[in-house]
Design an enzyme around this catalytic site. Structure first.
Site, PDB file in Angstrom:
ATOM      1  N   LYS A   1      44.760  47.500  98.671  1.00 54.11           N
ATOM      2  CA  LYS A   1      45.486  46.905  99.789  1.00 54.11           C
ATOM      3  C   LYS A   1      44.652  46.864 101.062  1.00 54.11           C
ATOM      4  O   LYS A   1      44.899  46.039 101.946  1.00 54.11           O
ATOM      5  CB  LYS A   1      46.800  47.652 100.040  1.00 54.11           C
ATOM      6  CG  LYS A   1      47.803  47.427  98.921  1.00 54.11           C
ATOM      7  CD  LYS A   1      49.219  47.793  99.299  1.00 54.11           C
ATOM      8  CE  LYS A   1      50.159  47.430  98.151  1.00 54.11           C
ATOM      9  NZ  LYS A   1      51.492  47.955  98.299  1.00 54.11           N
TER      10      LYS A   1
ATOM     11  N   LYS B   1      47.896  42.406  87.281  1.00 50.25           N
ATOM     12  CA  LYS B   1      49.288  42.866  87.240  1.00 50.25           C
ATOM     13  C   LYS B   1      50.228  41.831  87.849  1.00 50.25           C
ATOM     14  O   LYS B   1      49.887  41.210  88.863  1.00 50.25           O
ATOM     15  CB  LYS B   1      49.359  44.179  88.045  1.00 50.25           C
ATOM     16  CG  LYS B   1      50.709  44.810  88.127  1.00 50.25           C
ATOM     17  CD  LYS B   1      50.671  46.016  89.061  1.00 50.25           C
ATOM     18  CE  LYS B   1      50.749  45.600  90.518  1.00 50.25           C
ATOM     19  NZ  LYS B   1      51.135  46.666  91.439  1.00 50.25           N
TER      20      LYS B   1
ATOM     21  N   LYS C   1      54.791  41.117  93.221  1.00 50.24           N
ATOM     22  CA  LYS C   1      55.569  40.334  94.179  1.00 50.24           C
ATOM     23  C   LYS C   1      54.729  39.931  95.380  1.00 50.24           C
ATOM     24  O   LYS C   1      55.105  39.049  96.127  1.00 50.24           O
ATOM     25  CB  LYS C   1      56.803  41.107  94.622  1.00 50.24           C
ATOM     26  CG  LYS C   1      56.540  42.497  95.172  1.00 50.24           C
ATOM     27  CD  LYS C   1      57.880  43.146  95.542  1.00 50.24           C
ATOM     28  CE  LYS C   1      57.883  44.620  95.243  1.00 50.24           C
ATOM     29  NZ  LYS C   1      59.149  45.256  95.265  1.00 50.24           N
TER      30      LYS C   1
HETATM   31  P1  AMP Z   1      57.106  48.304  93.847  1.00 55.10           P
HETATM   32  O1  AMP Z   1      57.628  46.918  93.728  1.00 55.10           O
HETATM   33  O2  AMP Z   1      55.628  48.348  94.125  1.00 55.10           O
HETATM   34  O3  AMP Z   1      57.898  49.159  94.771  1.00 55.10           O
HETATM   35  O4  AMP Z   1      57.272  48.940  92.394  1.00 55.10           O
HETATM   36  C1  AMP Z   1      58.493  49.447  91.911  1.00 55.10           C
HETATM   37  C2  AMP Z   1      58.325  49.943  90.488  1.00 55.10           C
HETATM   38  O5  AMP Z   1      58.018  48.858  89.610  1.00 55.10           O
HETATM   39  C3  AMP Z   1      57.181  50.955  90.316  1.00 55.10           C
HETATM   40  O6  AMP Z   1      57.586  51.966  89.414  1.00 55.10           O
HETATM   41  C4  AMP Z   1      56.066  50.123  89.734  1.00 55.10           C
HETATM   42  O7  AMP Z   1      55.164  50.889  88.978  1.00 55.10           O
HETATM   43  C5  AMP Z   1      56.844  49.140  88.864  1.00 55.10           C
HETATM   44  N1  AMP Z   1      56.086  47.896  88.667  1.00 55.10           N
HETATM   45  C6  AMP Z   1      55.650  47.042  89.632  1.00 55.10           C
HETATM   46  N2  AMP Z   1      54.987  45.995  89.093  1.00 55.10           N
HETATM   47  C7  AMP Z   1      54.990  46.195  87.744  1.00 55.10           C
HETATM   48  C8  AMP Z   1      54.461  45.455  86.634  1.00 55.10           C
HETATM   49  N3  AMP Z   1      53.784  44.325  86.808  1.00 55.10           N
HETATM   50  N4  AMP Z   1      54.651  45.953  85.391  1.00 55.10           N
HETATM   51  C9  AMP Z   1      55.361  47.114  85.205  1.00 55.10           C
HETATM   52  N5  AMP Z   1      55.874  47.853  86.213  1.00 55.10           N
HETATM   53  C10 AMP Z   1      55.694  47.406  87.473  1.00 55.10           C
END
Ligand code: AMP
Ligand code: TRP
Length: 325
Positions: free
Chosen positions: A111, A192, A195
């Site tokens: 980031k 990956k 969002k």
């Molecule tokens: P965040 O949107 O970064 O707050 O992520 C929320 C949860 O979703 C965390 O446990 C991440 O590890 C999981 N996560 C985010 N992107 C992915 C992805 N592409 N595949 C699997 N898990 C994800």
């Protein structure tokens, strides 16, 4: 009963990756454990945010949690900033964390890369995350693969703290699913699904319409050759679709390979679109129902009160151990 804690940032759309890698596991764990699920708005502030947009995104994420099946009678659902103990413990833990270990965090490096100025909060982000987890005497943290390193850091901090001040913290473990912990981007299956990707065709949002989902999956990048088999190293595009299909339909990889033996990528995409739509469409409808019919502020206020009752006891224990109370 073992405690479970996890969080999601209210920073934009919630993706199919969030759902398959995290949220669906949160739902399952609430039936087995005492669960705390957090909307981590303080973490979202580490990158610039418009205040009105952030407030809106907190509401939408709350509705997504409920629509996906989190039951506020079973699990405590709350907003991080409504429980001030998180920020207080984060400071105390910052005094127990090292520059070196924070510099090794991959998410920070990604980031911060290429930016002239980087907020200190982006650097100390994993310490706030450790505070989130440790406040609830958590034993299990369900997360996607990208959070594994942060949970390991949290363990290191907890162990170091306990060694110095006595048994104050429960040392948590991460729970990373074997399949689906890293759902890949549809347009670049070596990256990956995220969002924060500026290309909307790279991810599926939980709020995408069936038409949008269909279009995005039909356009997903696949691999050379024509065989449909699970081989993430050589066939990242096809393997990603197989993982998404398997987790959405409940069919094992072996069953899918058999079904698609001798068939083309187009068939796999069509089938995957239809099983993803079957999972997401009811959630999407429910999100809009909830936004109209549920008093989310009341649900979140109740969650915050329940969370504070636990967090304040832990914080006091930490303050006493460190000599600041
Ligand atoms: P965040 O949107 O970064 O707050 O992520 C929320 C949860 O979703 C965390 O446990 C991440 O590890 C999981 N996560 C985010 N992107 C992915 C992805 N592409 N595949 C699997 N898990 C994800
Ligand atoms: N950093 C996590 C993410 O981006 C979100 C998060 C914040 C979290 N606090 C947490 C996850 C505590 C698990 C436990 O995905």
């Amino acid at each position: 009963m073992a405690r479970v804690f996890s969080g999601i940032q209210p920073s934009g759309v919630i993706t199919l990756g969030n759902y398959l890698g995290a949220l669906q596991h949160f739902v399952a764990r609430q039936y087995e454990h005492e669960a705390f699920y957090c909307i981590v708005d303080l973490h979202a502030l580490t990158l610039p945010k418009d205040p009105a947009v952030l407030r809106e995104q907190v509401k939408i994420l709350a509705a997504v949690y409920l629509a996906a099946g989190i039951d506020p009678q079973r699990a405590t659902l709350f907003v991080q900033s409504q429980v001030p103990e998180h920020s207080e413990l984060a400071w105390l833990l910052q005094c127990m964390s090292y520059l070196g270990e924070l510099s090794r965090m991959v998410q920070f490096k990604e980031k911060a890369e290429g930016k002239d100025s980087v907020a200190v909060g982006l650097y100390t982000y994993p310490v706030l995350q450790a505070a989130d987890i440790l406040l609830y005497d958590t034993s299990l943290v369900p997360v996607g693969e990208d959070q594994r390193q942060h949970i390991e850091l949290c363990r290191d901090i907890a162990l170091r703290f306990n060694q110095r001040f006595g048994d104050v913290f429960v040392v948590p473990e991460h729970q990373v699913a074997k399949l689906g912990a890293r759902i890949m981007s549809l347009d670049e299956p070596t990256k990956k699904m995220s969002k924060s990707n500026p290309v909307p065709a790279s991810y599926i949002s939980l709020l995408d319409t069936p038409e949008q989902i269909q279009k995005k999956i039909m356009r997903a990048v696949t691999d050379v050759g024509s065989e449909i088999k699970y081989d993430p190293e050589h066939k990242p595009g096809v393997s990603n679709l197989l993982v998404i299909n398997s987790l959405s339909s409940g069919r094992s990889m072996a069953v899918l390979e058999e079904i698609f033996a001798g068939r083309g990528y187009g068939d796999l995409k069509k089938d995957t679109a239809s099983v993803v739509i079957a999972v997401l469409e009811p959630i999407r409808r429910e999100v809009y129902n909830i936004l109209q019919s549920t008093d989310l502020d009341a649900v979140l206020a109740e969650g915050a009160a329940k969370a504070r009752a636990v967090a304040s006891v832990t914080l006091r224990r930490v303050q006493e151990a460190m000599g600041v109370r």
